[in-house]
Design an enzyme around this catalytic site. Structure first.
Site, PDB file in Angstrom:
ATOM      1  CG  ASP A  71      -0.252  -0.338   2.504  1.00 45.33           C
ATOM      2  OD1 ASP A  71       0.915   0.091   2.674  1.00 45.33           O
ATOM      3  OD2 ASP A  71      -0.841  -1.025   3.351  1.00 45.33           O
ATOM      4  CG  ASP A  73       1.327   4.364   4.534  1.00 42.96           C
ATOM      5  OD1 ASP A  73       0.192   4.011   4.182  1.00 42.96           O
ATOM      6  OD2 ASP A  73       2.059   3.664   5.256  1.00 42.96           O
ATOM      7  CG  ASP A 157       9.181   2.381  12.531  1.00 43.67           C
ATOM      8  OD1 ASP A 157       9.743   2.890  11.528  1.00 43.67           O
ATOM      9  OD2 ASP A 157       8.239   1.567  12.434  1.00 43.67           O
TER      10      ASP A 157
END
Length: 461
Positions: A71, A73, A157
């Site tokens: 996907d 983002d 992260d």
């Protein structure tokens, strides 16, 4: 291609710590054509309205590695409310971490606003007090303080996920020196590992998921902090952990993920009862779970359907078997013992990982079918075939036979029964009818005939 890009980076010197490494068009494998039409439209709409907008994170990382993103983002300096105003088919979701889902045709694009740090300066602002919350242990309970792209990059992260791609000029920005780590196939957390895991313990699960999916190693300090802080997972809401477990085990690399979870003691936090059973009998139980996860990986890579109910039924089966042994000492029927064990294991598991009822019910039905499948006489076999959980129960039986829990034979009988004609099925059932025992009637004591009663006399005779 990655080595070529890495050489370009080595020749460049950063002007400041905040300035990203920048790859212009032609210096990287990305192009706007490789971006989904929905993602391009979202970025273009935000940019045309004066906002910054970038493709970000895993989709850019995968494209840099020559992989197909699952996907796309988008990150922007527009607030969630501003994003929602721009796109008619959009909605704001989440409370702890607000994001906007923008629907473009059948595609859903996740749009996030640049996040800022939770420092004293930011959280002291009056309009930020209800947007930033931490627990006593340092976990972020609410993370909706917005900032610049530089702050957002440092809040991500892992270094390999701090890529920002702007389709308008086909440029890639690497804020955390992630490309060399990709070249070394290394997962490295941004910032102090222990502090970042305390902020969100789920990052430990993400590190293992990426390691299994990409075949990367985990950088030493990043890995050491996982082992040291694995018990922080107990602070994560059980409902959130359910979603995270599905991400861990339903991406085609479940077996590798399982081994990493055990290595870093995170499986004990997610499935404590099954972990205890594995430590008690590491032979069969380990083989059973490994085979179940191998089958799951094969099905997912073949684009076949996998139900979470079956997956959880396999993961919790060792705990159910151990609980059955505990309850069997009470002398109850096997069906009642299994039902009692299933209830106890499910209730305890949901305290750690909240499995929804729509999965716990079929999960328990799969277990109960293990006692019903051997009973095939009369119309029982035909009725079992009509059960909506029959196929899952049958597959579970085959799994138990393949791993040596039960003797082979019953599974192949059911395989032949499903493929047979109606006449052949009737014949198969007749062959397993219990023969009548002729000695049973011989040994039965005859009932003595009762003496006829004398007719009662009336008082008027």
């Amino acid at each position: 291609m990655l080595k070529k890009i890495s050489k370009i980076f080595k020749r460049k010197a950063k002007q400041s710590p905040e300035e990203p490494n920048t790859l212009s068009s032609g210096q990287h494998p990305l192009s706007p054509k490789k971006i989904s039409s929905g993602a391009r439209k979202v970025v273009e709409q935000l940019a045309s309205d004066g906002y910054e907008a970038y493709l970000v994170g895993g989709c850019v990382r995968d494209l840099m590695m020559g992989l197909k993103p699952k996907d796309f983002d988008v990150a922007t300096n527009a607030t969630p409310e501003q994003v929602k105003q721009l796109f008619r088919r959009s909605r704001i979701i989440g409370r702890r971490f607000q994001i906007v889902h923008v629907r473009m045709g059948s595609e859903v694009i996740e749009v996030t606003t640049f996040r800022a740090h939770h420092n004293v300066k930011n959280t002291a602002k009056k309009n930020h007090r209800d947007k930033a919350q931490r627990s006593a242990k340092g976990m972020l309970l609410r993370d909706n303080i917005f900032g610049s792209i530089d702050e957002d990059a440092s809040r991500r992260d892992f270094t390999m996920n701090a890529f920002y791609y702007r389709p308008q000029d086909n440029s890639v920005y690497d804020y955390a020196n992630g490309l060399p780590d990709i070249e070394k196939r290394l997962i490295r957390i941004i910032g102090n590992p222990e502090e970042r895991y305390r902020e969100d313990p789920v990052r430990m699960l993400r590190a293992l998921r990426f390691a299994a999916k990409l075949g990367f190693n985990i950088e030493e300090s990043t890995a050491h902090a996982i082992t040291k802080n694995h018990k922080l997972l107990a602070d994560i809401p059980p409902a959130r952990l359910f979603d995270e477990v599905l991400k861990l085990l339903m991406h085609g690399h479940a077996l590798a993920t399982f081994h990493l979870l055990r290595q870093y003691q995170l499986f004990d936090m997610l499935f404590p009862a099954s972990a205890a059973a594995l430590s008690k009998d590491p032979g069969y139980y380990l083989k059973f779970i490994e085979q179940a996860l191998t089958n799951t990986d094969i099905r997912i890579r073949s684009n076949k359907r996998v139900t979470p109910a079956f997956l959880y039924a396999a993961l919790l089966w060792p705990a159910v078997r151990e609980m059955e042994q505990l309850f069997s000492q009470q002398g109850d029927s096997p069906v009642y013992i299994l039902q009692k064990a299933a209830s106890e294991v499910t209730a305890r598991q949901c305290q750690r990982v909240a499995i929804p009822r729509r999965f716990t019910l079929p999960m328990r039905e799969i277990w109960e079918l293990q006692l019903r499948l051997p009973r095939r006489m009369g119309n029982q076999a035909f009725r079992l075939m009509e059960n909506k959980r029959f196929r899952a129960g049958y597959d579970f039986l085959l799994l138990r036979e393949d791993t040596g829990e039960v003797e082979p034979g019953l599974g192949s009988w059911w395989t032949d029964f499903q493929e047979a004609s109606e006449e052949k099925r009737q014949e198969m059932v007749r062959k397993i009818q219990k023969p009548r025992n002729p000695s049973r009637n011989k040994n039965r004591r005859r009932k003595k005939p009762s003496k006829p009663k004398a007719p009662e006399t009336s008082q008027h005779d």
